[in-house]
Design a protein around this motif. Structure first.
Motif, PDB file in Angstrom:
ATOM      1  N   UNK A  34       0.849  -1.189   0.000  1.00  0.00           N
ATOM      2  CA  UNK A  34       0.000   0.000   0.000  1.00  0.00           C
ATOM      3  C   UNK A  34       0.886   1.241   0.000  1.00  0.00           C
ATOM      4  N   UNK A  35       0.533   2.180  -0.850  1.00  0.00           N
ATOM      5  CA  UNK A  35       1.292   3.434  -0.938  1.00  0.00           C
ATOM      6  C   UNK A  35       0.339   4.595  -0.684  1.00  0.00           C
ATOM      7  N   UNK A  36       0.568   5.321   0.407  1.00  0.00           N
ATOM      8  CA  UNK A  36      -0.266   6.454   0.766  1.00  0.00           C
ATOM      9  C   UNK A  36       0.406   7.759   0.346  1.00  0.00           C
ATOM     10  N   UNK A  59       3.674   2.984   8.765  1.00  0.00           N
ATOM     11  CA  UNK A  59       4.918   2.211   8.903  1.00  0.00           C
ATOM     12  C   UNK A  59       4.670   0.920   9.686  1.00  0.00           C
ATOM     13  N   UNK A  60       3.840   0.998  10.722  1.00  0.00           N
ATOM     14  CA  UNK A  60       3.534  -0.183  11.516  1.00  0.00           C
ATOM     15  C   UNK A  60       2.824  -1.259  10.697  1.00  0.00           C
ATOM     16  N   UNK A  61       2.212  -0.855   9.609  1.00  0.00           N
ATOM     17  CA  UNK A  61       1.510  -1.793   8.728  1.00  0.00           C
ATOM     18  C   UNK A  61       2.364  -2.201   7.529  1.00  0.00           C
ATOM     19  N   UNK A  62       3.558  -1.663   7.447  1.00  0.00           N
ATOM     20  CA  UNK A  62       4.433  -1.984   6.332  1.00  0.00           C
ATOM     21  C   UNK A  62       4.102  -1.232   5.064  1.00  0.00           C
ATOM     22  N   UNK A  63       3.399  -0.082   5.189  1.00  0.00           N
ATOM     23  CA  UNK A  63       3.002   0.706   4.030  1.00  0.00           C
ATOM     24  C   UNK A  63       4.028   1.815   3.771  1.00  0.00           C
ATOM     25  N   UNK A  64       4.067   2.271   2.530  1.00  0.00           N
ATOM     26  CA  UNK A  64       4.895   3.413   2.148  1.00  0.00           C
ATOM     27  C   UNK A  64       4.058   4.689   2.203  1.00  0.00           C
ATOM     28  N   UNK A  65       4.708   5.792   2.557  1.00  0.00           N
ATOM     29  CA  UNK A  65       4.016   7.083   2.620  1.00  0.00           C
ATOM     30  C   UNK A  65       4.863   8.144   1.922  1.00  0.00           C
ATOM     31  N   UNK A 102      -1.691   8.742 -10.454  1.00  0.00           N
ATOM     32  CA  UNK A 102      -1.379   7.440 -11.063  1.00  0.00           C
ATOM     33  C   UNK A 102       0.122   7.297 -11.308  1.00  0.00           C
ATOM     34  N   UNK A 103       0.746   8.350 -11.805  1.00  0.00           N
ATOM     35  CA  UNK A 103       2.179   8.295 -12.090  1.00  0.00           C
ATOM     36  C   UNK A 103       2.994   8.088 -10.820  1.00  0.00           C
ATOM     37  N   UNK A 104       2.481   8.603  -9.707  1.00  0.00           N
ATOM     38  CA  UNK A 104       3.168   8.439  -8.431  1.00  0.00           C
ATOM     39  C   UNK A 104       2.776   7.132  -7.736  1.00  0.00           C
ATOM     40  N   UNK A 105       1.916   6.354  -8.384  1.00  0.00           N
ATOM     41  CA  UNK A 105       1.486   5.047  -7.879  1.00  0.00           C
ATOM     42  C   UNK A 105       0.831   5.159  -6.497  1.00  0.00           C
ATOM     43  N   UNK A 106      -0.061   6.142  -6.366  1.00  0.00           N
ATOM     44  CA  UNK A 106      -0.758   6.380  -5.108  1.00  0.00           C
ATOM     45  C   UNK A 106      -1.989   5.479  -5.016  1.00  0.00           C
ATOM     46  N   UNK A 107      -2.043   4.669  -3.965  1.00  0.00           N
ATOM     47  CA  UNK A 107      -3.204   3.800  -3.743  1.00  0.00           C
ATOM     48  C   UNK A 107      -4.306   4.504  -2.967  1.00  0.00           C
ATOM     49  N   UNK A 108      -3.919   5.374  -2.036  1.00  0.00           N
ATOM     50  CA  UNK A 108      -4.906   6.110  -1.240  1.00  0.00           C
ATOM     51  C   UNK A 108      -4.313   7.462  -0.868  1.00  0.00           C
ATOM     52  N   UNK A 109      -5.191   8.457  -0.786  1.00  0.00           N
ATOM     53  CA  UNK A 109      -4.770   9.833  -0.538  1.00  0.00           C
ATOM     54  C   UNK A 109      -5.410  10.338   0.742  1.00  0.00           C
ATOM     55  N   UNK A 110      -4.609  10.980   1.593  1.00  0.00           N
ATOM     56  CA  UNK A 110      -5.122  11.627   2.802  1.00  0.00           C
ATOM     57  C   UNK A 110      -4.877  13.123   2.660  1.00  0.00           C
TER      58      UNK A 110
END
Length: 366
Positions: A1-3, A27-33, A101-109
């Motif tokens: 997952x990439x936020x 980070x605790x979930x192993x996701x990139x931000x 899309x180019x930044x491969x963002x799965x979810x945005x906050x």
């Protein structure tokens, strides 16, 4: 997952604690931000065909990058006021989607006020995974009782109002202190109440100088130190005067008209023998580190945003309602406006806070 995380609109204390909370929770979930720089305006400046532009459009957020930022005011991502649907080039929503899309963002906050969050709701309506976080020191986002930045703005204002008493007293003048608050007078109302200022003029109720001035003169006369203080919202109006609404939507350097505090002070001096002191607190209200409340809410909102993404509950805005953290549909802020409960919290005839009903009200009395 990439936020991806974005801050838009005016800066407020509490944004950096929220950014840290999002980063550490992910980070605790192993996701990139990654952090998108300079709000929507920064996003629109990205050239997806230029590898350098893509690489430099975002800041990698990891444990080391966010260490200690919770003690800092403002936002490390920087900010801007921009709605991609309203630019000189027209509606650039598609460009925003292409860049995400180019930044491969799965979810945005997104963290912002009314403008930033309206576009966030628009992206969600197009099927994007978006969670929005309300922040504005005016506390005027509909759908939540509290926005990041409000408590610190009130704290700063109360400190400044009480500090200015020494000058008002030394010169025996009527002090007019103007606070930010374009559409809502909540910041002025609460700051005026907590500092026990003599009178408070809010954005929701036009002030009649023929009624307000005698009250201020009486306040000054009855004060052994011979001064009085009137708090006024940036968006307040004087009854019968020209509407200043268009002017307050401009930056301070581009305004043609007088600010409302100066308007009121001039009326006081024109109609009486009193001298005035005018002070705009303005950006000092949002300067410096966050207070304890905004750190706490920033941490909590950030963690909740990541939890919602993990639970696949995007298209929501995190919120505080009756003292409880929760989430509402991301488009809720579009349904109405938020301001002072005038009938329950304000005595318009006396220009003062009026706590008619306290029992069963939430902590901030909204």
């Amino acid at each position: 997952m990439r936020l991806a995380v974005l801050t838009g609109g005016g800066d407020v204390p509490g944004l950096n604690p929220c950014i840290r909370s999002i980063t550490m929770s992910a980070w605790q979930r192993g996701w990139d931000v990654i952090g998108l720089r300079r709000g929507w305006e920064g996003v629109l400046e990205v050239d997806i065909n230029d590898p350098w532009s893509l690489e430099n459009s975002a800041m990698v957020l990891d444990r080391d990058r966010v260490r200690g930022i919770d003690r800092q005011g403002g936002t490390i991502l920087h900010s801007s006021r921009c709605d991609p649907r309203n630019t000189p080039e027209g509606d650039q929503t598609e460009k925003v989607l292409d860049i995400l899309d180019a930044l491969k963002v799965d979810a945005l906050i997104t963290m912002g006020g009314d403008g930033t969050l309206r576009f966030s709701a628009h992206l969600a309506s197009l099927g994007r995974n978006v969670i929005s976080i309300p922040k504005t020191m005016d506390n005027d986002v509909y759908g939540t009782d509290y926005c990041i930045g409000f408590s610190t703005a009130v704290t700063r204002s109360v400190e400044a109002i009480n500090a200015l008493r020494t000058t008002m007293a030394s010169h025996e003048r009527i002090g007019v202190i103007e606070l930010f608050g374009r559409r809502s007078g909540e910041t002025a109302l609460l700051s005026g109440f907590l500092s026990q200022a003599d009178r408070t003029v809010i954005a929701e109720v036009p002030a009649d100088i023929d009624e307000l001035l005698p009250l201020l003169l009486k306040d000054k006369e009855s004060n052994p130190e011979s001064y009085a203080i009137c708090i006024i919202s940036e968006g307040a109006k004087l009854a019968g005067s020209a509407d200043f609404a268009d002017e307050i939507n401009k930056s301070a350097t581009n305004r043609d008209g007088l600010n409302i505090g100066t308007q009121l002070a001039r009326e006081i001096e024109a109609r009486s023998d009193e001298r005035t002191i005018v002070q705009e607190l303005a950006y000092l209200m949002r300067a410096g580190e966050p207070d304890a409340m905004d750190r706490m809410v920033g941490f909590a909102f950030g963690a909740l945003a990541v939890q919602l993404i993990e639970e696949k509950r995007t298209s929501n805005m995190v919120c505080l309602t009756d003292g409880n953290y929760g989430a509402v549909p991301i488009g809720t802020l579009l349904e109405d406006t938020k301001g002072v409960n005038v009938s329950g919290l304000y005595d318009a005839s006396q220009y003062r806070a009026s706590l008619v009903q306290v029992e069963n009200m939430p902590m901030f009395l909204y």
